[in-house]
Scaffold this active site. Sequence first.
Site, PDB file in Angstrom:
ATOM      1  CE  LYS A  13       3.525   4.541   7.373  1.00 28.48           C
ATOM      2  NZ  LYS A  13       2.584   4.826   8.482  1.00 28.48           N
ATOM      3  CB  ALA A  43       5.158   6.152   4.070  1.00 25.84           C
ATOM      4  CE  LYS A  44       5.883   4.764  -3.812  1.00 23.86           C
ATOM      5  NZ  LYS A  44       6.654   4.525  -5.057  1.00 23.86           N
ATOM      6  CB  VAL A  45       3.279  -0.413   3.584  1.00 23.00           C
ATOM      7  CG1 VAL A  45       3.488  -1.629   4.480  1.00 23.00           C
ATOM      8  CG2 VAL A  45       3.030   0.830   4.432  1.00 23.00           C
ATOM      9  CG  ASP A  58      -7.481   7.962  10.554  1.00 25.20           C
ATOM     10  OD1 ASP A  58      -8.691   8.144  10.305  1.00 25.20           O
ATOM     11  OD2 ASP A  58      -6.626   7.809   9.660  1.00 25.20           O
ATOM     12  CB  THR A  84       0.480  11.688   1.861  1.00 32.75           C
ATOM     13  OG1 THR A  84      -0.944  11.553   1.949  1.00 32.75           O
ATOM     14  CG2 THR A  84       0.803  13.020   1.193  1.00 32.75           C
ATOM     15  N   GLY A 134       0.831  -1.198   0.000  1.00 35.36           N
ATOM     16  CA  GLY A 134       0.000   0.000   0.000  1.00 35.36           C
ATOM     17  C   GLY A 134       0.861   1.241   0.000  1.00 35.36           C
ATOM     18  NE  ARG A 135       1.205   3.640  -4.717  1.00 37.30           N
ATOM     19  CZ  ARG A 135       2.306   3.631  -5.458  1.00 37.30           C
ATOM     20  NH1 ARG A 135       3.069   4.703  -5.502  1.00 37.30           N
ATOM     21  NH2 ARG A 135       2.657   2.556  -6.132  1.00 37.30           N
TER      22      ARG A 135
END
Length: 476
Positions: A46, A29-31, A140, A27, A24-25
């Site tokens: 991450k 960071a990408k995982v 969140d 704003t 996933g990504r």
Amino acid sequence: MAMETTSQDSQVIMGRYKLGRLLGRGTFAKVYKAYKLATGEAVAIKVFDKEAVQRSGTVEQVKREVDVMRRVHHRHVIRLHEVMATRSRIYFVMEYASGGELFTRLSRSPRFPEPVARRYFQQLITAVEFCHSRGVYHRDLKPENLLLDARGDLKVTDFGLSALDGGLRGDGLLHTTCGTPAYVAPEVLLKRGYDGAKADIWSCGVILFVLLAGYLPFNETNLVILYRNITESNYRCPPWFSVEARKLLARLLDPNPKTRITISKIMDRPWFQQATCPLGDMSLVASAPSVLLARKEASQQHDDEEDDGFAREKKKRSNVIMSSPVIDVRPSSMNAFDIISRSRGLDLSKMFDAEERRSEARFSTRETTTAIVSKLEEIAEAGRFSFKLKEKGRVELEGSQDGRKGALAIEAEIFKVAPEVHVVEVRKTGGDSPDFRDFYKQELKPSLGDMVWAWQGGDSPPLVPAAGRRPITKRS
């Protein structure tokens, strides 16, 4: 990325982890799924771009996320193994949850049977209770931030918007608006200061509703109705909800944070204490999904059949004017409206044309009606417009010079959508659209200044969740 390359062209981070597929990504960071070279253990990494983080002013947010994850070691919270860094990248090495997002599992079923929903809710509440005991408030909580491990057990993740006890002001409250609109508590919307624990409990209530129903309790296309429904806790339970589940939801979604149920009281309720059985012994799909096809009508019928005392209690709570206070999110590094602006599930396209065709604008404010009218009168006077105060919160402005299609005429209408929150709609009723755009950019927007809480439309954040009672769509 700052990665070494082996002879097999595998991407290896700092000689320790082999990078796999993108999970996933966000704003900044990408995982990725990755593997520890020494043991073959699967992990999630991450990856932050340092320059992007510094440029966006979110350095403190990243540091806080590390601090939070190091504080919170719990079986239902994603574990942080280690943090590494190079000149250009920061790496969070975390526990890998092979079951993916709870959201994904939910999207494959119309809804969960009550025993399954209760199992996930029990695990969520124990995780949230532990976080709160460590002075951590998530802020969140939503199905997209709940992962599942190989056994199907829930894991809370993404503490990027979390708050610590140290972030409280002298009044003992949090003041940063953040979160995802459909899951945010009314007091956060009102932006006066809020108890982080009570705000998390509200989000847990929305999650429980979604698990049981397959759709959101507050999800309207009209901004005014959306705000009112959230602040009054105006929702309908479908007929398949048990009486005990409905009673618990009424306490979780109490719009007054002072009387909203606490976590200890949640855990004391018989519905919560019912023993769970392994997922293998339960169907993950509700036995009668076809009832969803008529859920709105069924909900209305069921409301008429509710226990009178319970219905009166819920209505009384709905009318409470809260004494405490985003969407949100208003950026601490990112806040309510900023997060909303990134949510693909939100759409105002029917109300706002593309920039070159703009003929309407809308903004929210916490100023009084008198202050709003006074400011609009000042703007009219400065721009050589005539000004007329009409009935029901409407004002009219008319230009003194003719354009290509006559003089520019504008109407502004003021709506009260919650205690101390107004929405103002400004629309062109005569004249040329380019003249309206010039008025909007050069006079209206600059003159209103700090009076505006947030603009909706055009270059500003949209606010309204798309579609009423539909299966939930993913929200970033």
